[in-house]
Design a protein around this motif. Sequence first.
Motif, short mmCIF file in Angstrom:
data_model
loop_
_atom_site.label_atom_id
_atom_site.label_comp_id
_atom_site.label_asym_id
_atom_site.label_seq_id
_atom_site.Cartn_x
_atom_site.Cartn_y
_atom_site.Cartn_z
N VAL A 88 6.02 -48.05 -23.46
CA VAL A 88 7.46 -48.35 -23.38
C VAL A 88 7.92 -49.84 -22.92
N VAL A 119 8.67 -46.11 -28.39
CA VAL A 119 9.46 -45.07 -27.57
C VAL A 119 8.72 -43.96 -27.82
N ALA A 124 5.34 -43.21 -25.84
CA ALA A 124 5.58 -43.53 -24.88
C ALA A 124 6.16 -42.14 -24.50
#
Length: 482
Positions: free
Chosen positions: A367, A460, A463
């Motif tokens: 992230v 993302v 993550a």
Amino acid sequence: MITPADTEVPDPEVAREVPQGRWTARLLASLISMVLVLEVLSASLTMVAVGLPRIVAEYHTTQGAWLSAAYMLVGAVISPLVGKLADMHGKRKLLLIMMVLATVGAVVSASAPTYGLMITGRTLQGFLTPAMFLVYSLIRDVFPRNKVALSVSISMSGLGVFTAVSPYVTAWVLDHWGFRGIFWIIAVCLPILVVMISLTTPETSVRVRSRVDLLGAVLFAIGLSGILVGVSFGPTWGWGSTSTVTYFVVGAVVLAVWVVSALRLRDPLIDIRYFRRRPLFLTAVTAGLAYGSTQSFTTVLPILCMTPAALGLGYGLGLDAFGFAPILAAFGIALAVGGFIVGKLVRYIEARMLLGLGLLLIGLGAVLTAVEHENRGLLIVFATLVGLGMGFGVSSVPNLVIAAVPAQVQASVASVIVVVTSTGSAVLPVAVFAVLNSHIATAAQGHVLYSGSGMNLAFVIPAACAFFGMIVSFAVRWRIRG
């Protein structure tokens, strides 16, 4: 399932433990040759990841994820099959066969005129995946018992060292021979190691009588491949197109047939009944998320770093292979350090908590990369976090398996966990590239360039998967007793 027939020892003299002994020239040569096999296995992943931007540019393709997905998918399908055949017919024999098939694959990839043939070669190279447990099994079976622990430790530390130096080796190869040089090196090294192992390493005993579930292997491969193809090409064909829907439906139906078959057979390829045990199910889920998230991160990171910043896409450092090498080297060193830390802490802290901490580090590294990716120094830090987290995961999962099942079925269960981690490493990168292919900014001279928002999502997604696994590890109670 493990039955008395599966564990029958045909000859007690053959099955006896190797007595203690001293180091000899032949024993050292055997250890070196098997460690080098694992180094080639590591190189098959790390070197190709560094060369990924040049490979996709050469073939003008948006399906770069299949370079790792094909490799991992084959590993997921054949690992339990090869493990069973090795117990039936000899571990050295199966190891040599896998090395020969991987050599053929490396030659195909090195000379491939089309991307389809490149993927075919990578698929054959995936047959090297079982070398991980075949090497350990050989060391256990044929080395003097007082040398086994040290030999296995050397094998593991060797992998960590090569992960650290391989980016620099890859950079030199790419500059002098291009990406095809990576595959030619593999194609040259493996036959040499085949000869070395044949001359220095004895065959282990045949210890198990069992049946091979070839139908299960075919069904699993077809079903999972169908879903992966649908996910991968959905952005190109359209998610509602006939082709996409057909692949999804066929893949799902074939997987359903495989599940029914696995539940009914006495000795299936993958005994999914193990997953009825909550600790094993949760171990498999969290391990798959850890491996898949890390594989996605390391697959996309070279593209982010090697894209020229002057293109104004919101990302890109314009690094060459040598410029990218310190980032991947930091990842490799941190992975080795993470494994060492778990080895020291696992006696005092639950393995599931250490796995959860590893997933937390993977999620943080991914992230943070999505938020800030214009500074190479910071990217080194973020890659270090992901590598440290993966080191925690790699070392925690075996401890969870050891604690969850009795000794006589640990090998079978371990092969099931390998299937899950390999599947996660194949599926998640394909899903990430499907998102990237829905966010193409432009195609310059046949080279596909992704938008900044697409690149952010590419970090993302892993993550989010890592954070979900962390929650499972920390919040769900699954301590194993007895």
